[in-house]
Design a protein around this motif. Structure first.
Motif, PDB file in Angstrom:
ATOM      1  N   LEU A 335       0.825  -1.204   0.000  1.00  0.00           N
ATOM      2  CA  LEU A 335       0.000   0.000   0.000  1.00  0.00           C
ATOM      3  C   LEU A 335       0.862   1.258   0.000  1.00  0.00           C
ATOM      4  O   LEU A 335       0.595   2.208  -0.747  1.00  0.00           O
ATOM      5  CB  LEU A 335      -0.913  -0.007   1.228  1.00  0.00           C
ATOM      6  CG  LEU A 335      -1.785   1.232   1.437  1.00  0.00           C
ATOM      7  CD1 LEU A 335      -2.839   1.333   0.345  1.00  0.00           C
ATOM      8  CD2 LEU A 335      -2.447   1.199   2.822  1.00  0.00           C
ATOM      9  N   MET A 336       1.917   1.262   0.801  1.00  0.00           N
ATOM     10  CA  MET A 336       2.770   2.442   0.926  1.00  0.00           C
ATOM     11  C   MET A 336       3.856   2.505  -0.140  1.00  0.00           C
ATOM     12  O   MET A 336       4.551   3.518  -0.252  1.00  0.00           O
ATOM     13  CB  MET A 336       3.406   2.469   2.320  1.00  0.00           C
ATOM     14  CG  MET A 336       2.406   2.646   3.447  1.00  0.00           C
ATOM     15  SD  MET A 336       3.177   2.667   5.090  1.00  0.00           S
ATOM     16  CE  MET A 336       4.190   4.170   4.967  1.00  0.00           C
ATOM     17  N   GLY A 337       4.019   1.433  -0.914  1.00  0.00           N
ATOM     18  CA  GLY A 337       5.039   1.444  -1.952  1.00  0.00           C
ATOM     19  C   GLY A 337       6.452   1.468  -1.410  1.00  0.00           C
ATOM     20  O   GLY A 337       7.360   2.040  -2.029  1.00  0.00           O
ATOM     21  N   ILE A 338       6.669   0.836  -0.267  1.00  0.00           N
ATOM     22  CA  ILE A 338       7.992   0.824   0.347  1.00  0.00           C
ATOM     23  C   ILE A 338       8.948  -0.010  -0.499  1.00  0.00           C
ATOM     24  O   ILE A 338       8.660  -1.139  -0.859  1.00  0.00           O
ATOM     25  CB  ILE A 338       7.913   0.275   1.783  1.00  0.00           C
ATOM     26  CG1 ILE A 338       7.032   1.195   2.633  1.00  0.00           C
ATOM     27  CG2 ILE A 338       9.303   0.136   2.394  1.00  0.00           C
ATOM     28  CD1 ILE A 338       6.755   0.671   4.025  1.00  0.00           C
ATOM     29  N   ASN A 339      10.067   0.587  -0.848  1.00  0.00           N
ATOM     30  CA  ASN A 339      11.060  -0.059  -1.725  1.00  0.00           C
ATOM     31  C   ASN A 339      10.445  -0.538  -3.038  1.00  0.00           C
ATOM     32  O   ASN A 339      10.863  -1.550  -3.612  1.00  0.00           O
ATOM     33  CB  ASN A 339      11.738  -1.227  -1.002  1.00  0.00           C
ATOM     34  CG  ASN A 339      12.687  -0.768   0.092  1.00  0.00           C
ATOM     35  OD1 ASN A 339      13.153   0.364   0.079  1.00  0.00           O
ATOM     36  ND2 ASN A 339      12.967  -1.632   1.037  1.00  0.00           N
ATOM     37  N   LYS A 343       4.845  -1.532  -7.325  1.00  0.00           N
ATOM     38  CA  LYS A 343       5.107  -1.382  -8.761  1.00  0.00           C
ATOM     39  C   LYS A 343       4.182  -2.217  -9.641  1.00  0.00           C
ATOM     40  O   LYS A 343       3.895  -1.859 -10.778  1.00  0.00           O
ATOM     41  CB  LYS A 343       6.568  -1.743  -9.074  1.00  0.00           C
ATOM     42  CG  LYS A 343       7.590  -0.793  -8.455  1.00  0.00           C
ATOM     43  CD  LYS A 343       7.374   0.637  -8.891  1.00  0.00           C
ATOM     44  CE  LYS A 343       8.418   1.558  -8.292  1.00  0.00           C
ATOM     45  NZ  LYS A 343       8.143   2.973  -8.638  1.00  0.00           N
ATOM     46  N   ASP A 344       3.743  -3.360  -9.155  1.00  0.00           N
ATOM     47  CA  ASP A 344       2.781  -4.201  -9.868  1.00  0.00           C
ATOM     48  C   ASP A 344       3.217  -4.495 -11.304  1.00  0.00           C
ATOM     49  O   ASP A 344       2.536  -4.148 -12.268  1.00  0.00           O
ATOM     50  CB  ASP A 344       1.409  -3.522  -9.871  1.00  0.00           C
ATOM     51  CG  ASP A 344       0.291  -4.455 -10.356  1.00  0.00           C
ATOM     52  OD1 ASP A 344       0.517  -5.679 -10.419  1.00  0.00           O
ATOM     53  OD2 ASP A 344      -0.796  -3.950 -10.689  1.00  0.00           O
ATOM     54  N   PRO A 345       4.362  -5.157 -11.488  1.00  0.00           N
ATOM     55  CA  PRO A 345       4.861  -5.413 -12.838  1.00  0.00           C
ATOM     56  C   PRO A 345       4.043  -6.472 -13.582  1.00  0.00           C
ATOM     57  O   PRO A 345       3.435  -7.347 -12.958  1.00  0.00           O
ATOM     58  CB  PRO A 345       6.286  -5.925 -12.594  1.00  0.00           C
ATOM     59  CG  PRO A 345       6.222  -6.557 -11.230  1.00  0.00           C
ATOM     60  CD  PRO A 345       5.246  -5.718 -10.448  1.00  0.00           C
ATOM     61  N   GLU A 346       4.025  -6.371 -14.890  1.00  0.00           N
ATOM     62  CA  GLU A 346       3.356  -7.373 -15.718  1.00  0.00           C
ATOM     63  C   GLU A 346       4.226  -8.599 -15.923  1.00  0.00           C
ATOM     64  O   GLU A 346       3.734  -9.710 -16.097  1.00  0.00           O
ATOM     65  CB  GLU A 346       2.980  -6.771 -17.074  1.00  0.00           C
ATOM     66  CG  GLU A 346       1.912  -5.703 -16.994  1.00  0.00           C
ATOM     67  CD  GLU A 346       1.470  -5.244 -18.362  1.00  0.00           C
ATOM     68  OE1 GLU A 346       2.029  -5.742 -19.373  1.00  0.00           O
ATOM     69  OE2 GLU A 346       0.562  -4.404 -18.445  1.00  0.00           O
TER      70      GLU A 346
END
Length: 422
Positions: A335-339, A343-346
């Motif tokens: 949720l916080m995008g830590i490190n 990114k949720d890559p394909e």
């Protein structure tokens, strides 16, 4: 020029995040136990931290920690292993390695049955270490004692983790005043998805994008097929199919370091074998933390509100501590995008570059350290530590690892407000 600066700054954040994940396979090779993922025991490491900007001192800490090492979380594994080994012994279907394993298992199965789901001695020690390290890293926060508020989920191992942490903090400085609480009314700030939470909401869920391309991943897990014959000459007539038996063996093996029984399964599985399959396992781990990320919005809101209360003079706390579960901390890091965890890559091969399962290890923890300057009118700064290591956030910064609190607050408040519960 200012626009170019911000572009370069954001690029630096992206590259830093990528570098932290790009060597994931090398990290597993150097420490194969990291392949245990969420069963990885917290590492006792002393980390050198970046000096605060000139004139700034830490004054407040906001924390979320997973419970420490524990016995296996339910009794099914222990009961199934007991009946399986004894049945195989009666049928003469154990190898010499299997017989040795059975003897060691039987010697401690009483302890295992009594310990199910509870915090182990190692788990207690982990939180003592983390509290001691926090105090030594930021003595200025606790120099005059100060008030600390600690909350825990309703689960015993979390309550005991809180107790271990707070007792150690108090031992470092007896002037610290600590209020501990484990109650339904605090669940929104520590385990919002608990069915006992009176404020529980249903948040939207989604799958990570890599899943539609999972067929691209050319990794085939054959470890179960390898290890079962090391224990059994045959599985015919035994409870459970070979796949399930293999899964139980792996789950037991990775849990043993948390309870001091590492040698029990000698000759059955090796850390290197688990490391060889880690990337494939990490894919499932990412799906596991990605889906419920929005469920953790109440924790993030609690972090923001309590920090604001300190900054606005509504409370005089030195620290807010939270003790919960990997099912909360893992999704919170996404949720916080830590490190770069958001990114949720394909590409399934890129998943390891944004999330690694061992980051949600036993006693894993998030610490937000707040800094203020002696000079009037200076920005409040915040630094993020994940398991004691300085971590990146998806925010601009001209003095990483320090971020402006106003940037932090606006970004994450907007994020929370952008998602509606059902």
């Amino acid at each position: 020029m200012k626009k170019i600066f911000h572009i370069l700054l954001l690029l630096g954040i992206v590259l830093t995040s990528w570098a932290q994940g790009s060597n994931a396979l090398e990290q597993v090779k150097a420490d194969p136990r990291k392949a245990y993922g969420t069963d990885y025991p917290y590492p006792y490491e002393k980390v050198a931290l970046t000096k605060a900007p000139s004139g700034y001192k830490a004054f407040y800490i906001s924390h979320y920690g997973r419970h420490g090492s524990r016995y296996y979380w339910n009794d099914v594994l222990y009961r199934e292993m007991d009946s399986l080994l004894n049945k195989a012994h009666d049928l003469g279907q154990l190898t010499p390695v299997g017989e040795a394993f059975r003897e060691k298992y039987n010697a401690c199965k009483g302890e295992l049955a009594l310990g199910v789901s509870e915090l182990s001695d190692k788990g207690w020690e982990q939180h003592q270490f983390i509290a001691r390290t926090m105090y030594n890293n930021f003595p200025e926060v606790f120099k005059n004692g100060g008030d600390v508020y600690a909350i825990s989920s309703l689960v015993g191992r979390c309550v005991m983790s809180m107790a271990a942490f707070c007792l150690e903090l108090k031992q470092q400085n007896p002037k610290i005043e600590i209020r501990e609480e484990s109650a339904r009314k605090v669940l929104d700030g520590v385990k919002p998805d608990d069915r006992q939470n009176p404020l529980r909401h249903r948040w939207p869920r989604s799958k990570p994008r890599y899943e539609k391309n999972r067929g691209m991943f050319q990794g085939k897990d054959t470890l179960r097929n390898v290890i079962v014959p090391r224990v059994f000459t045959s599985t015919e007539g035994l409870p459970g199919n070979p796949h399930h038996i293999g899964s139980n063996l792996i789950n037991l093996y990775t849990s043993l370091p948390s309870i001091g029984h590492e040698g029990m399964m000698e000759g059955i599985i090796t850390d290197e074998e688990l490391a060889a399959r880690w990337e494939a396992e990490n894919l499932g781990g990412y799906s596991w933390v990605f889906g419920p990320r929005y469920d953790m919005i109440p924790i993030l809101q609690d972090i923001i509100k309590k920090a604001d209360d300190v900054l606005n003079g509504k409370t005089q706390r030195a620290a807010d501590l939270r003790f919960g579960h990997d099912t909360c901390l893992g999704p919170l890091t996404v949720l916080m995008g830590i490190n770069g965890a958001d990114k949720d890559p394909e590409d399934p091969y890129e998943v390891k570059n944004c999330y690694q399962t061992w980051e949600t290890c036993k006693a894993s923890n998030l610490q937000l350290i707040f800094y203020q300057s002696k000079k009037q009118g200076q920005d409040i700064l915040v630094k993020c530590l994940l398991n004691g290591q300085e971590a990146t956030l998806p925010l601009p910064s001209d003095q990483f690892p320090y971020y402006r609190w106003q940037d932090f607050k606006k970004f994450y408040t907007d994020l929370c407000n952008s998602v509606q519960y059902q």
